[in-house]
Scaffold this motif. Structure first.
Motif, PDB file in Angstrom:
ATOM      1  N   CYS A  78       0.305  -4.372   8.393  1.00 27.27           N
ATOM      2  CA  CYS A  78       0.189  -2.835   8.518  1.00 27.27           C
ATOM      3  C   CYS A  78      -0.967  -2.542   8.536  1.00 27.27           C
ATOM      4  O   CYS A  78      -1.687  -3.202   9.048  1.00 27.27           O
ATOM      5  CB  CYS A  78       0.262  -3.063   6.796  1.00 27.27           C
ATOM      6  SG  CYS A  78       0.967  -1.259   6.296  1.00 27.27           S
ATOM      7  N   LEU A 120       2.543   2.186   3.137  1.00 31.62           N
ATOM      8  CA  LEU A 120       3.114   3.308   4.093  1.00 31.62           C
ATOM      9  C   LEU A 120       4.273   3.128   4.085  1.00 31.62           C
ATOM     10  O   LEU A 120       5.064   1.501   3.778  1.00 31.62           O
ATOM     11  CB  LEU A 120       2.287   2.941   5.166  1.00 31.62           C
ATOM     12  CG  LEU A 120       2.749   2.965   5.956  1.00 31.62           C
ATOM     13  CD1 LEU A 120       1.185   3.915   7.016  1.00 31.62           C
ATOM     14  CD2 LEU A 120       2.704   1.566   7.301  1.00 31.62           C
ATOM     15  N   CYS A 142       0.416  -1.905  -0.101  1.00 30.96           N
ATOM     16  CA  CYS A 142       0.109   0.273   0.317  1.00 30.96           C
ATOM     17  C   CYS A 142       1.231   1.274  -0.286  1.00 30.96           C
ATOM     18  O   CYS A 142       0.337   2.077  -0.191  1.00 30.96           O
ATOM     19  CB  CYS A 142      -1.119  -0.488   0.882  1.00 30.96           C
ATOM     20  SG  CYS A 142      -0.047   0.612   3.078  1.00 30.96           S
ATOM     21  N   ASP A 191      -2.172  -0.299   7.879  1.00 33.16           N
ATOM     22  CA  ASP A 191      -3.202   0.625   6.750  1.00 33.16           C
ATOM     23  C   ASP A 191      -4.324  -0.580   5.639  1.00 33.16           C
ATOM     24  O   ASP A 191      -4.891  -0.500   5.334  1.00 33.16           O
ATOM     25  CB  ASP A 191      -2.781   1.004   6.095  1.00 33.16           C
ATOM     26  CG  ASP A 191      -2.450   2.727   6.392  1.00 33.16           C
ATOM     27  OD1 ASP A 191      -2.752   2.686   6.971  1.00 33.16           O
ATOM     28  OD2 ASP A 191      -1.137   3.633   5.525  1.00 33.16           O
ATOM     29  N   CYS A 192      -3.161  -1.620   5.568  1.00 30.00           N
ATOM     30  CA  CYS A 192      -3.402  -2.586   4.417  1.00 30.00           C
ATOM     31  C   CYS A 192      -3.966  -3.858   5.228  1.00 30.00           C
ATOM     32  O   CYS A 192      -3.957  -4.968   5.055  1.00 30.00           O
ATOM     33  CB  CYS A 192      -2.571  -2.804   3.177  1.00 30.00           C
ATOM     34  SG  CYS A 192      -1.504  -2.793   3.179  1.00 30.00           S
TER      35      CYS A 192
END
Length: 54
Positions: A39, A11, A9, A41-42
């Motif tokens: 992660c 990050l 992603c 975010d993902c």
């Protein structure tokens, strides 16, 4: 301090900054994150992160 990029992603995990919103204080080395850390975010695992040059 090093920086790591999530290849899924994008990050950036910067050891100097940590991820305080995720409970990881500034100065925390990537190698000291738990083996099951993902992660925020993902959800990719640590193996999806690559060390950034510089």
């Amino acid at each position: 301090m090093k920086r790591y990029l999530c290849e899924v992603c994008g990050l950036i995990y910067d050891e100097a900054d940590g991820l305080p919103d995720e409970g990881i204080p500034p100065g925390t080395p990537f190698d000291e994150l738990p083996a099951d850390w993902v992660c925020p975010d993902c959800g990719a695992g640590k193996d999806a992160f690559t060390l950034q040059a510089g």
